[in-house]
Design an enzyme around this catalytic site. Structure first.
Site, PDB file in Angstrom:
ATOM      1  N   ARG A   1      -8.414  18.515  44.221  1.00  0.00           N
ATOM      2  CA  ARG A   1      -9.738  19.114  44.316  1.00  0.00           C
ATOM      3  C   ARG A   1     -10.817  18.148  44.759  1.00  0.00           C
ATOM      4  NH1 ARG A   1      -7.324  21.203  41.054  1.00  0.00           N
ATOM      5  NH2 ARG A   1      -7.511  19.333  39.811  1.00  0.00           N
ATOM      6  N   THR A   2     -10.871  16.996  44.120  1.00  0.00           N
ATOM      7  CA  THR A   2     -12.008  16.115  44.373  1.00  0.00           C
ATOM      8  C   THR A   2     -12.028  15.646  45.827  1.00  0.00           C
ATOM      9  OG1 THR A   2     -11.863  15.418  42.087  1.00  0.00           O
ATOM     10  CG2 THR A   2     -13.265  14.115  43.511  1.00  0.00           C
TER      11      THR A   2
ATOM     12  N   LYS B   1      -1.259  -4.381  50.223  1.00  0.00           N
ATOM     13  CA  LYS B   1      -1.004  -5.765  50.651  1.00  0.00           C
ATOM     14  C   LYS B   1      -1.794  -6.748  49.792  1.00  0.00           C
ATOM     15  CE  LYS B   1      -0.856  -4.178  55.428  1.00  0.00           C
ATOM     16  NZ  LYS B   1      -1.730  -4.136  56.607  1.00  0.00           N
TER      17      LYS B   1
ATOM     18  N   ARG C   1     -11.990   7.022  44.675  1.00  0.00           N
ATOM     19  CA  ARG C   1     -11.278   7.207  43.393  1.00  0.00           C
ATOM     20  C   ARG C   1     -10.324   6.039  43.232  1.00  0.00           C
ATOM     21  NH1 ARG C   1      -8.681  12.463  40.825  1.00  0.00           N
ATOM     22  NH2 ARG C   1     -10.908  12.716  40.486  1.00  0.00           N
TER      23      ARG C   1
ATOM     24  N   HIS D   1     -16.684  10.117  35.983  1.00  0.00           N
ATOM     25  CA  HIS D   1     -16.376  11.065  37.058  1.00  0.00           C
ATOM     26  C   HIS D   1     -17.655  11.879  37.278  1.00  0.00           C
ATOM     27  CE1 HIS D   1     -14.339  13.517  39.787  1.00  0.00           C
ATOM     28  NE2 HIS D   1     -13.417  14.078  39.021  1.00  0.00           N
TER      29      HIS D   1
END
Lengths: 304, 138
Positions: free
Chosen positions: A51-52, A80, A101, A129
């Site tokens: 969703r986000t 890396k 995120r 959030h």
């Protein structure tokens, strides 16, 4: 240049302004369809999200902008060993705004300290959030028309639920709020949220383990998932899990204009038979997230 | 018990009993070449018991560390055997690379080059929280 890492960074008047923009976008989508023409959002998702991420991308497309990014750490240079600071510096050269995120708490803050473009925290581990809280606030505004004088039930995992902590923090700034904190003993709200946020603001609250008993007084019921992995043993989980599943029987004594919310994903904590109840707001809540992200992108890019 | 008085140096006085060793370690006094004395559990009219640290050299003290560990201490600067300056310290607003975050989920736990920054979030309870993840300092 401004970022959004924590919902507390937004004043009440800024929240009002974002909500008003979002409401205007809902009413007049065409007016906003080219506002971000020539602008790019980089969605840097170091852990999976449905969703986000898609909501940020849809938000930018609907503003006429473009999207670049990745949806897992494995397809980025983080695999890396590149630092968050370096990633932020480099992406600043390619995009106009970042939505990040990251599984590590504080990573978006580190990005914002090193980027030369705005950074939006799209979730950092169990910490913050803020755009979920923006979605929650728009839902409450659209359903209730106000943020004051509401009895808000928060149910389920109140210990680890970051969306619950952010929502409490945001609503604690309004008058006449009462929180009903419904959870098993094992998943009660952390002490610091009670002392530093609820009690500090003089907010009325009660703690209970009884969802059905609390139901009649609620204006809003914010459900969260009780996850099996949070319990020390399976016996406790099996004993408790059904108490926190919302079904039509538990709603019999609820107010007619109750607003049922959930940050999603839902697993089984709200029975699908509740979905057709007019009081179920959780799908609309996900849509509201897109509108608030559109308003936020405009604000952080300084576009009127 | 007799401890030699110092000619040019620093005396950190009124340290809450028990905090002397912690200050010694955080101030990295073990790295000094000069004489350093930690005197524990000294009788005090004001405090009952206190610790004192005497440093036989005029070094630059990190007052953020002093303020964080024990904001009630007094620092005496000694020159030619006499106290020429006396000051107290206050709770610092920010601590940089003094303590480290113990939260394994914090970004500072996996990116070693990041500064460890803590900010004062509650003066009354003297609470410091990690800038990145807001975990309380212990």
């Amino acid at each position: 240049m401004r970022s959004l890492i924590d919902i507390k960074e937004l004043s009440v008047s800024e929240l009002d302004s974002l909500i008003n923009t979002a409401l205007d976008i809902i009413e007049n989508p065409k007016k906003y369809s080219q506002k971000c023409q020539g602008k790019k959002i980089a969605t840097l998702f170091f852990e999976p999200s449905t969703r986000t991420r898609l909501s940020f991308e849809a938000a930018m497309y609907e503003l006429g902008g473009n999207v670049l990014g990745f949806s897992e750490a494995q397809s980025s240079s983080a695999s890396k060993g590149e630092s968050v600071a370096d990633t932020a510096k480099i992406i600043s050269l390619y995009a106009d705004i970042i939505a990040m995120r990251h599984p590590k708490e504080g990573a978006p803050l580190v990005a914002s300290m090193n980027a030369s473009i705005p950074v939006i925290n799209a979730g950092d581990g169990g910490h913050n959030h803020p755009t979920q809280t923006l979605a929650d606030l728009l839902t409450i505004k659209r359903k209730k028309g106000r943020f004051d004088n509401l009895t808000v039930g928060l149910c389920g995992d109140l210990k680890f639920g970051r969306t619950v902590h952010s929502l409490i923090s945001a609503l604690s700034r309004y008058e006449g709020i009462k929180f009903v904190l419904i959870s098993p003993e094992e998943l009660k709200i952390p002490g610091y949220v009670k002392t530093d946020v609820i009690e500090k603001n003089g907010i009325e609250y009660v703690e209970t383990t009884d969802l059905a008993g609390a139901m009649p007084e609620l204006d809003i019921l914010y459900m969260t998932r009780v996850q099996k992995e949070r319990f020390f043993n399976e016996e406790d989980y099996l004993r408790l899990k059904d108490s926190y599943i919302l079904n039509p029987q538990k709603l019999e004594n609820a107010k007619k204009d109750l607003c049922i919310m959930h940050p999603l994903p839902r697993v089984n904590e709200i029975s699908v038979s509740v979905d057709n109840d007019p009081r179920a707001c959780y799908f609309e809540q996900a849509l509201n997230g897109k509108y608030m992200r559109m308003a936020l992108i405009l604000m952080l890019l300084g576009i009127e | 018990m007799n401890i030699d008085s110092i000619k040019d140096g620093i005396v950190i006085d009124h340290i809450t009993a028990g905090n002397g060793m912690r200050l010694y370690s955080l101030l990295e006094l073990d790295k000094l070449e000069c004489t350093v004395a930690i005197i524990k559990n000294v009788g005090s009219k004001q405090m009952g018991k206190k610790d004192i640290i005497k440093i036989d050299a005029d070094i630059e003290l990190n007052t953020d560390i002093l303020g964080y560990v024990d904001p009630d201490v007094t620092v005496n600067i000694i020159k030619e055997g006499k106290i020429v300056n006396k000051y107290s310290v206050s709770l610092p607003e920010t601590l940089k690379n003094v303590i480290s975050c113990k939260n394994p989920r914090c970004i500072s736990s996996c990116e070693q080059e990041l500064d460890q920054i803590f900010t004062l979030t509650d003066k009354e309870t003297r609470t410091y929280r990690c800038l990145y993840c807001e975990t309380k300092a212990k």
